[in-house]
Enzyme design. Structure first.
Site, short mmCIF file in Angstrom:
data_model
loop_
_atom_site.label_atom_id
_atom_site.label_comp_id
_atom_site.label_asym_id
_atom_site.label_seq_id
_atom_site.Cartn_x
_atom_site.Cartn_y
_atom_site.Cartn_z
N ARG A 162 37.95 27.83 39.41
CA ARG A 162 37.96 28.23 38.00
C ARG A 162 38.29 27.03 37.12
NH1 ARG A 162 41.78 32.97 37.26
NH2 ARG A 162 40.07 34.09 38.27
N ARG A 173 47.88 30.76 31.95
CA ARG A 173 46.51 30.45 32.31
C ARG A 173 45.71 30.02 31.08
NH1 ARG A 173 44.99 34.74 37.14
NH2 ARG A 173 46.84 34.36 38.43
N LYS A 194 51.46 35.81 36.92
CA LYS A 194 50.57 35.14 35.98
C LYS A 194 50.96 35.50 34.54
CE LYS A 194 47.26 38.89 36.74
NZ LYS A 194 45.97 39.23 37.34
N LYS A 212 49.32 35.40 30.43
CA LYS A 212 48.08 35.26 29.67
C LYS A 212 48.36 35.25 28.18
CE LYS A 212 45.36 37.50 33.30
NZ LYS A 212 44.42 38.60 33.64
N CYS A 220 33.67 42.79 36.14
CA CYS A 220 34.24 41.70 36.93
C CYS A 220 33.32 41.40 38.11
CB CYS A 220 35.64 42.07 37.42
SG CYS A 220 35.66 43.37 38.67
N CYS A 260 35.37 39.00 45.93
CA CYS A 260 36.77 39.26 45.58
C CYS A 260 37.46 40.03 46.70
CB CYS A 260 36.87 40.03 44.27
SG CYS A 260 38.57 40.42 43.81
N CYS A 319 38.48 47.18 41.10
CA CYS A 319 39.80 47.62 41.56
C CYS A 319 40.65 47.87 40.33
CB CYS A 319 40.43 46.55 42.47
SG CYS A 319 41.08 45.12 41.59
N CYS A 359 40.55 43.02 35.68
CA CYS A 359 40.05 41.74 35.17
C CYS A 359 39.02 41.90 34.06
CB CYS A 359 39.46 40.91 36.31
SG CYS A 359 40.70 40.35 37.50
#
Length: 618
Positions: free
Chosen positions: A82, A151, A242, A244, A463, A469, A508, A512
């Site tokens: 990424r 991120r 994470k 954001k 996603c 994934c 899932c 995302c």
């Protein structure tokens, strides 16, 4: 609920991931040794965790798992890489390098993400170092694109407010630079110790230089490299999970600012950027079967001046660093840190750390969270063309040479490329003189602004999900276009083809594709099976609610068809689909994630009762 999370974590040791981070020597681990191991295409479990901080995930092709297992072969290991691009902006020169890397190392595809980043999929371990090095040679980076750190900082492309966008974009870059990890491990491992260009402005956080709009178009500012091996913001174990950040410029909420751990809402007064409202504690993910987890909307807690943004962001992150749950990772996001204590507690703690108080929030209004397609002229006279890129996938199809067309545009374009938070691409800052040349290439290669697609498809996000994934339970990117083909038939029958409705699909419950904010959403439960959610808002400021569980395509179509027909017949003037399903009683309004599971159970029970009553009719 809050007490339940705190009780579950009480007296537990830090998770294994915390130990890995602490013992990694600032994210080094044994990554060099894993990369040199020619016996396997994978890396060790510890290094797999650490690689995320370096911007790459180990994956495998799940379509091939069973066959390779039958052949007694290891999984078809590969890596997702990424690329961070604050605000989603790159130069044409940088785009051409990414295009070349995708064709050489990533199977000829490039993916635009919902966080305005580029992703390569299918990179083999033997090509991983070369790929990351060449990304850095283009004055881009993969550092902190993933992992327990801040991120990519999202920023509204907003081309029709050119001067405001330039100023806000510069702040998004400053944020990304300021919050970059300082470890030297990245440069030692991927760049053989070479220090990338670092022109970081060393002014203090409290008195930063106000950036000049458009400054530093190619030179990378702030590499995160430090001669002093410390992490002054993150510490040796970084964040619990994470983090954001997104910046929205009303009336557009395309960054879905309420989905962010930390959101900044630009307040424009008299044509000038007056400052930002601060929103904290958003997040889209949840865990099936655990009612202590849920999507949540960020809460607006105050306002500050533009030059205070770095300090506010840093202090918010340090609160999460110090109070976030390090024992149970699924409870470790900032939304739970806040919900376990209170919004008032968080605001007071932030004010205390700042040494000054946030002002009262300023008024603002969002109108949509989608993209404006086609040509738009900015206030500076430059043109911007937004192209529809279905699910963010750039490649050449037999009948649609998308990748080639964009490559040819990049060769002659003198402006920039802007990734939108909805996985689309803007050919930005086109001069009037160059506009005709770009238009000719768009026509030659059949590139589209989506006008021939339904409004539902133009407002769709998915996603990646299967086959790469590791968390996906069902397809998303590969399936949503097929489902849309069938939903468009229903829309045509109801006369709704041009009705703007947001629809999103994730493989899932981790979210995302930001499904919890869509008017219609699906999250994968098993191959071919999805949960259906209804009732998000077109502006992105309301959560949707579970309406049906674990259903396949036939039931999806049978469920939505009568709702579409009723919406077409009974909607009020200007009423959005998400607003209608609430008014019509399909689901109730939810603006706090703590109410979400109860609302979903109510909707499921009501639907079951309605089915039972119909079956009892003679």
């Amino acid at each position: 609920m809050a007490q339940d999370r705190l009780t579950a974590s009480q007296n537990l040791p830090p998770s294994d991931v915390e130990t890995i981070k602490l013992e990694s020597n600032y994210l080094r681990g044994t990554i060099p040794e894993s990369l040199e191991n020619r016996i396997t295409g994978s890396v060790s479990t510890m290094d797999d965790r650490l690689l995320k901080f370096h911007g790459t995930y180990q994956q495998d092709n799940r379509d091939l798992r069973l066959e390779r297992e039958r052949q007694k072969l290891e999984p078809s290991y590969q890596f997702m890489v990424r690329v961070r691009a604050p605000g989603g902006i790159v130069t044409p020169e940088q785009y051409l390098i990414l295009d070349d890397l995708a064709r050489r190392y990533a199977g000829g595809t490039l993916r635009l993400t919902t966080r305005q980043s580029f992703q390569f999929h299918g990179v083999l371990k033997w090509n991983l170092k070369r790929t990351i090095r060449e990304v850095n040679e283009a004055l881009l980076t993969t550092l902190a694109a993933c992992g327990d750190v801040n991120r990519n900082v999202m920023c509204n492309p907003n081309p029709y407010q050119s001067e405001i966008h330039k100023e806000v974009y510069e702040w998004s870059k400053r944020l990304a630079e300021h919050l970059m990890p300082r470890t030297r491990a990245y440069y030692e491992i991927w760049l053989d110790g070479e220090k990338a260009v670092d022109s970081r402005d060393e002014d203090s956080v409290k008195n930063p230089r106000i950036p000049a709009p458009g400054a530093g178009s190619l030179e990378r500012k702030g590499s995160g490299y430090s001669e002093d091996e410390t992490e002054p913001i993150y510490g040796p174990t970084y964040l619990p999970r994470k983090f954001k950040i997104g910046i929205a410029v009303p009336p557009s909420n395309d960054v879905d600012v309420f989905s962010q751990d930390l959101g900044f809402i630009a307040i424009v007064e008299n044509g000038k950027l007056a400052g930002f409202n601060v929103a904290v504690g958003g997040g889209m993910g949840m865990t099936y079967g655990d009612p202590l987890t849920y999507p949540q909307l960020a809460r607006v807690i105050g306002f500050h001046r533009p030059e205070q943004i770095l300090e506010v962001a840093e202090k918010v992150i340090t609160i999460q660093r110090d109070y976030g749950n390090r024992a149970i990772r699924k409870y470790a996001r900032l939304k739970y840190t806040i919900d376990d204590r209170s919004v008032e507690w968080f605001r007071d703690e932030l004010n205390r750390r700042l040494g000054w108080e946030l002002e009262a929030p300023r008024p603002f209004r969002f109108e949509h969270n989608g993209d404006r397609y086609g040509w738009v002229k900015g206030t500076d006279g430059k043109w911007h063309l937004t192209l529809f890129i279905q699910n963010g996938r750039i490649r050449d199809w037999d009948d649609y040479p998308l990748m080639t067309g964009l490559r040819e545009i990049a060769k002659v374009h003198t402006g920039d490329f802007r990734l939108t938070p909805n996985q689309n691409l803007i050919i930005g800052n086109v001069s009037p003189r160059n506009k005709r040349k770009i238009e000719a290439l768009v026509e030659k290669y059949g590139l589209t602004d989506g006008r021939h697609h339904s409004a539902l498809r133009r407002n769709s996000i998915a996603c990646v999900a299967l086959p790469t994934c590791g968390l996906a339970m069902a397809d998303a990117e590969r399936y949503l276009p097929e489902l849309l083909d069938k939903l468009e038939v229903l829309l045509d029958e109801a006369g709704l083809r041009e009705e703007e409705i947001t629809i999103r699909m994730s493989g899932c419950p981790n979210g995302c594709a930001r499904p919890a904010l869509a008017e219609i959403a699906f999250t994968g439960k098993a191959p071919g099976k999805y949960n259906l959610y209804l009732g998000g808002s077109f502006e992105g400021d309301r959560l949707n609610v579970l309406y049906k569980e674990n259903i396949g395509e036939t039931e999806i179509l049978e469920t939505l068809a009568p709702i579409f027909r009723r919406y077409a017949a009974e909607r009020q003037p200007g009423e959005r689909f998400g607003d209608f399903v609430i008014r019509a009683g399909y689901v109730r309004e939810v603006r706090d994630g703590r109410d979400l599971h109860a609302a979903g159970q109510e909707a499921l029970a009501a639907f079951a009762a309605s089915v039972g009553s119909r079956q009892q009719l003679p």
